[in-house]
Design a protein around this motif. Structure first.
Motif, short mmCIF file in Angstrom:
data_model
loop_
_atom_site.label_atom_id
_atom_site.label_comp_id
_atom_site.label_asym_id
_atom_site.label_seq_id
_atom_site.Cartn_x
_atom_site.Cartn_y
_atom_site.Cartn_z
N UNK A 1 0.82 -1.20 0.00
CA UNK A 1 0.00 0.00 0.00
C UNK A 1 0.86 1.26 0.00
N UNK A 2 0.30 2.30 -0.61
CA UNK A 2 1.03 3.56 -0.76
C UNK A 2 0.05 4.72 -0.68
N UNK A 3 0.46 5.77 0.05
CA UNK A 3 -0.31 7.00 0.03
C UNK A 3 0.21 7.89 -1.10
N UNK B 1 -4.54 17.75 -3.24
CA UNK B 1 -5.98 17.87 -3.02
C UNK B 1 -6.51 16.75 -2.11
N UNK B 2 -5.61 16.06 -1.44
CA UNK B 2 -6.02 14.99 -0.55
C UNK B 2 -5.35 13.68 -0.91
N UNK B 3 -5.06 12.89 0.14
CA UNK B 3 -4.38 11.62 -0.06
C UNK B 3 -5.32 10.56 -0.64
N UNK B 4 -4.74 9.72 -1.46
CA UNK B 4 -5.43 8.53 -1.97
C UNK B 4 -4.59 7.32 -1.62
N UNK C 1 -8.31 4.26 -3.86
CA UNK C 1 -9.47 4.75 -3.12
C UNK C 1 -9.38 6.27 -3.05
N UNK C 2 -10.52 6.91 -2.92
CA UNK C 2 -10.54 8.37 -2.83
C UNK C 2 -10.41 8.83 -1.38
N UNK D 1 -12.31 11.62 0.68
CA UNK D 1 -11.74 12.91 1.06
C UNK D 1 -11.37 13.72 -0.17
N UNK D 2 -11.75 13.21 -1.33
CA UNK D 2 -11.46 13.89 -2.59
C UNK D 2 -12.73 13.93 -3.44
#
Length: 229
Positions: free
Chosen positions: A129-131, A136-139, A198-199, A208-209
């Motif tokens: 997994x990676x952020x 405009x916000x993390x995915x 994922x948003x 969050x986006x």
């Protein structure tokens, strides 16, 4: 005639009488047999030579092994064809089984478009997994890469309605109303790549986006990259 001459003449006559005359019929028969054997050998030699000439004429430029003047054999070659060449070497897979998460994340990071920042979520070093953030916000991005020895189940369930590309690659992609995206890619050699986004920073958290971080087409391009090999 003197006495010495008479003695010599008598001795010569006695010697001649003791010599047996040659067996002329036997010598004649032996000569005939030898002559026949020579003719047969000559006929056989001429037959072999003629057959070789006919073979050369019938085969055109084809070389007949063992008939060269120096006794060396040659490999047969047909006009208009070249000697067989070994097949081009197929690149060896760089891994078998599942690609370790650290390596998969390194390749995923290298495929990210410019202008994005990335970091590893706490405790997710072994989950692929990676952020990713564009300001405009993390995915959350997740990657799984493996080389399958049997693809029957995948073809029947994940790619059941997917038409392969001309190269035989299967690509299945989908996006949920909430913005969750998934791209699955199965290559002809069994290389299987799954990318998910994922948003939000977590799988189960609220978005969050307003829009997905990456378009689905961009995710497909990343999933089909040769870097996964």
């Amino acid at each position: 005639m003197s006495e010495e001459e008479e003695d010599f003449t008598e001795a010569l006559r006695s010697s001649l009488l003791t010599i047996s005359p040659p067996d002329t019929p036997s010598l004649l028969r032996a000569g005939v047999r030898n002559g026949r054997r020579r003719r047969r050998r000559r006929a056989v030699a001429l037959g072999v030579s003629g057959a070789a000439v006919l073979a050369l004429v019938g085969l055109g430029a084809t070389a007949v092994p063992g008939l060269l003047s120096d006794g060396r054999g040659t490999a047969r070659t047909t006009p208009g064809t070249s000697a067989p060449t070994s097949p081009s070497a197929t690149p060896r897979p760089t891994f078998t089984g599942a690609l370790p998460a650290a390596q998969a994340l390194a390749r995923l990071t290298a495929l990210l478009p410019a202008g994005l920042t990335s970091s590893t979520p706490p405790g997710s070093g072994h989950s692929g997994q990676l952020w990713v953030d564009d300001g405009q916000g993390k995915s959350l991005l997740e990657v799984h890469v493996s080389r399958q020895t049997s693809t029957t189940e995948l073809r029947q369930h994940v790619f059941a309605d997917v038409k392969p590309s001309p190269q035989g690659t299967l690509i299945q992609s989908r996006q949920s109303p909430e913005g969750h995206q998934t791209v699955n890619v199965l290559n002809p050699d069994g290389l299987y790549i799954t990318l998910m986004t994922w948003q939000s920073p977590t799988q189960n958290g609220p978005s969050t986006r307003p829009t997905p971080l990456l378009p689905l087409t961009q995710l497909r391009t990343m999933a089909t990259s040769p870097k996964w090999r």
